[in-house]
Design a protein around this motif. Structure first.
Motif, PDB file in Angstrom:
ATOM      1  N   ALA A 123       0.828  -1.206   0.000  1.00 61.56           N
ATOM      2  CA  ALA A 123       0.000   0.000   0.000  1.00 61.56           C
ATOM      3  C   ALA A 123       0.860   1.253   0.000  1.00 61.56           C
ATOM      4  CB  ALA A 123      -0.939  -0.001   1.205  1.00 61.56           C
ATOM      5  N   GLY A 124       1.959   1.222   0.737  1.00 63.78           N
ATOM      6  CA  GLY A 124       2.862   2.366   0.766  1.00 63.78           C
ATOM      7  C   GLY A 124       3.569   2.589  -0.559  1.00 63.78           C
ATOM      8  N   ARG A 125       4.037   1.523  -1.162  1.00 69.85           N
ATOM      9  CA  ARG A 125       4.745   1.644  -2.449  1.00 69.85           C
ATOM     10  C   ARG A 125       3.825   2.123  -3.566  1.00 69.85           C
ATOM     11  NH1 ARG A 125      10.245  -0.522  -3.029  1.00 69.85           N
ATOM     12  NH2 ARG A 125      10.661  -1.368  -0.978  1.00 69.85           N
ATOM     13  N   LEU A 126       2.586   1.656  -3.548  1.00 67.93           N
ATOM     14  CA  LEU A 126       1.643   2.029  -4.609  1.00 67.93           C
ATOM     15  C   LEU A 126       0.913   3.331  -4.325  1.00 67.93           C
ATOM     16  CD1 LEU A 126      -0.043  -1.414  -5.360  1.00 67.93           C
ATOM     17  CD2 LEU A 126       1.715  -0.248  -6.682  1.00 67.93           C
ATOM     18  N   GLN A 127       1.085   3.883  -3.131  1.00 70.72           N
ATOM     19  CA  GLN A 127       0.319   5.040  -2.676  1.00 70.72           C
ATOM     20  C   GLN A 127      -1.173   4.767  -2.874  1.00 70.72           C
ATOM     21  OE1 GLN A 127       1.979   8.442  -4.689  1.00 70.72           O
ATOM     22  NE2 GLN A 127       3.878   8.316  -3.533  1.00 70.72           N
ATOM     23  N   ALA A 128      -1.609   3.656  -2.327  1.00 71.41           N
ATOM     24  CA  ALA A 128      -2.988   3.183  -2.490  1.00 71.41           C
ATOM     25  C   ALA A 128      -3.979   4.115  -1.802  1.00 71.41           C
ATOM     26  CB  ALA A 128      -3.116   1.778  -1.915  1.00 71.41           C
ATOM     27  N   ALA A 129      -5.168   4.175  -2.386  1.00 77.23           N
ATOM     28  CA  ALA A 129      -6.248   4.960  -1.795  1.00 77.23           C
ATOM     29  C   ALA A 129      -6.739   4.305  -0.512  1.00 77.23           C
ATOM     30  CB  ALA A 129      -7.398   5.095  -2.784  1.00 77.23           C
ATOM     31  N   ALA A 130      -6.769   2.984  -0.498  1.00 81.04           N
ATOM     32  CA  ALA A 130      -7.267   2.251   0.660  1.00 81.04           C
ATOM     33  C   ALA A 130      -6.759   0.822   0.637  1.00 81.04           C
ATOM     34  CB  ALA A 130      -8.793   2.250   0.685  1.00 81.04           C
ATOM     35  N   VAL A 131      -6.784   0.217   1.807  1.00 79.61           N
ATOM     36  CA  VAL A 131      -6.508  -1.212   1.954  1.00 79.61           C
ATOM     37  C   VAL A 131      -7.820  -1.846   2.388  1.00 79.61           C
ATOM     38  CG1 VAL A 131      -5.266  -2.961   3.255  1.00 79.61           C
ATOM     39  CG2 VAL A 131      -4.109  -0.839   2.621  1.00 79.61           C
ATOM     40  N   VAL A 132      -8.283  -2.815   1.629  1.00 74.64           N
ATOM     41  CA  VAL A 132      -9.520  -3.508   1.961  1.00 74.64           C
ATOM     42  C   VAL A 132      -9.168  -4.902   2.459  1.00 74.64           C
ATOM     43  CG1 VAL A 132     -11.685  -4.429   1.076  1.00 74.64           C
ATOM     44  CG2 VAL A 132     -10.855  -2.220   0.265  1.00 74.64           C
ATOM     45  N   ALA A 133      -9.640  -5.211   3.660  1.00 76.15           N
ATOM     46  CA  ALA A 133      -9.465  -6.555   4.213  1.00 76.15           C
ATOM     47  C   ALA A 133     -10.833  -7.212   4.210  1.00 76.15           C
ATOM     48  CB  ALA A 133      -8.900  -6.488   5.618  1.00 76.15           C
ATOM     49  N   TYR A 134     -11.041  -8.150   3.286  1.00 80.54           N
ATOM     50  CA  TYR A 134     -12.292  -8.889   3.241  1.00 80.54           C
ATOM     51  C   TYR A 134     -12.141 -10.039   4.229  1.00 80.54           C
ATOM     52  CZ  TYR A 134     -16.522 -11.019   1.624  1.00 80.54           C
ATOM     53  OH  TYR A 134     -17.782 -11.536   1.587  1.00 80.54           O
ATOM     54  N   THR A 135     -12.938 -10.017   5.301  1.00 79.45           N
ATOM     55  CA  THR A 135     -12.687 -10.911   6.420  1.00 79.45           C
ATOM     56  C   THR A 135     -13.972 -11.486   7.006  1.00 79.45           C
ATOM     57  OG1 THR A 135     -11.651 -11.006   8.613  1.00 79.45           O
ATOM     58  CG2 THR A 135     -12.597  -8.900   7.982  1.00 79.45           C
ATOM     59  N   SER A 136     -13.896 -12.725   7.454  1.00 75.00           N
ATOM     60  CA  SER A 136     -15.032 -13.347   8.144  1.00 75.00           C
ATOM     61  C   SER A 136     -14.917 -13.145   9.647  1.00 75.00           C
ATOM     62  CB  SER A 136     -15.085 -14.840   7.855  1.00 75.00           C
ATOM     63  OG  SER A 136     -15.457 -15.076   6.540  1.00 75.00           O
ATOM     64  N   SER A 137     -13.726 -13.368  10.180  1.00 75.42           N
ATOM     65  CA  SER A 137     -13.528 -13.292  11.627  1.00 75.42           C
ATOM     66  C   SER A 137     -13.035 -11.929  12.110  1.00 75.42           C
ATOM     67  CB  SER A 137     -12.524 -14.353  12.057  1.00 75.42           C
ATOM     68  OG  SER A 137     -11.252 -14.067  11.497  1.00 75.42           O
ATOM     69  N   GLY A 138     -12.463 -11.136  11.203  1.00 75.35           N
ATOM     70  CA  GLY A 138     -11.914  -9.839  11.570  1.00 75.35           C
ATOM     71  C   GLY A 138     -10.414  -9.858  11.761  1.00 75.35           C
ATOM     72  N   CYS A 139      -9.806 -11.038  11.786  1.00 75.05           N
ATOM     73  CA  CYS A 139      -8.369 -11.147  12.035  1.00 75.05           C
ATOM     74  C   CYS A 139      -7.525 -10.478  10.950  1.00 75.05           C
ATOM     75  CB  CYS A 139      -7.967 -12.603  12.189  1.00 75.05           C
ATOM     76  SG  CYS A 139      -8.558 -13.323  13.726  1.00 75.05           S
ATOM     77  N   SER A 140      -7.939 -10.589   9.713  1.00 75.53           N
ATOM     78  CA  SER A 140      -7.166  -9.975   8.627  1.00 75.53           C
ATOM     79  C   SER A 140      -7.121  -8.459   8.791  1.00 75.53           C
ATOM     80  CB  SER A 140      -7.769 -10.313   7.264  1.00 75.53           C
ATOM     81  OG  SER A 140      -7.700 -11.683   7.026  1.00 75.53           O
ATOM     82  N   ALA A 141      -8.252  -7.861   9.104  1.00 72.46           N
ATOM     83  CA  ALA A 141      -8.303  -6.413   9.303  1.00 72.46           C
ATOM     84  C   ALA A 141      -7.458  -6.003  10.509  1.00 72.46           C
ATOM     85  CB  ALA A 141      -9.741  -5.954   9.475  1.00 72.46           C
ATOM     86  N   LEU A 142      -7.479  -6.809  11.569  1.00 72.98           N
ATOM     87  CA  LEU A 142      -6.657  -6.518  12.745  1.00 72.98           C
ATOM     88  C   LEU A 142      -5.171  -6.546  12.403  1.00 72.98           C
ATOM     89  CD1 LEU A 142      -8.493  -8.633  15.449  1.00 72.98           C
ATOM     90  CD2 LEU A 142      -8.248  -6.159  15.431  1.00 72.98           C
ATOM     91  N   ARG A 143      -4.749  -7.551  11.650  1.00 66.26           N
ATOM     92  CA  ARG A 143      -3.336  -7.668  11.270  1.00 66.26           C
ATOM     93  C   ARG A 143      -2.886  -6.503  10.407  1.00 66.26           C
ATOM     94  NH1 ARG A 143      -3.366 -13.778   9.431  1.00 66.26           N
ATOM     95  NH2 ARG A 143      -3.929 -14.699  11.412  1.00 66.26           N
ATOM     96  N   VAL A 144      -3.736  -6.094   9.481  1.00 65.64           N
ATOM     97  CA  VAL A 144      -3.394  -4.966   8.616  1.00 65.64           C
ATOM     98  C   VAL A 144      -3.326  -3.679   9.435  1.00 65.64           C
ATOM     99  CG1 VAL A 144      -4.175  -3.558   6.683  1.00 65.64           C
ATOM    100  CG2 VAL A 144      -4.294  -6.037   6.522  1.00 65.64           C
TER     101      VAL A 144
END
Length: 115
Positions: A9-30
């Protein structure tokens, strides 16, 4: 997965990071890595969305369940635009797990461009 997503995300200067998650763990890690872009935690589960609203830097969005990568990418880009995090031409970094709906299976990093 969090450090890799944050670095991309930093290298690409992304608008957003989307974590598609069932348990929420992916979003927490990001979110733990404090990426330079906004973190959107998308989940089809209301309980997970409620928990994600308490996480620093995560904008939780309750969404429909997806069945394939193209549907997930389209839904993520639509959500980023609708929520006001990006404009056309900006990249979006998407983290998810295959097969969809399986908790703890984050193994996909997808980059999409907002249209």
């Amino acid at each position: 997965i969090g450090a890799a997503v944050s670095a991309v995300a930093g290298r690409l200067q992304a608008a957003a990071v989307v974590a598609y998650t069932s348990s929420g763990c992916s979003a927490l890690r990001v979110a733990r890595e404090r990426p330079p872009a906004a973190v959107i935690g998308m989940t089809p589960h209301a309980a997970t969305a409620r928990r994600l609203t308490l996480v620093w830097g995560v904008h939780a969005v309750l969404c429909a369940d997806v069945t394939d990568v193209s549907g997930m990418s389209e839904l993520a880009c639509t959500t980023v635009r609708r929520e006001g995090y990006g404009r056309p031409g900006q990249p979006v970094v998407i983290a998810a797990g295959m097969p969809f709906g399986t908790a703890g299976s984050t193994n996909l990093l997808h980059i999409a461009e907002l249209v």
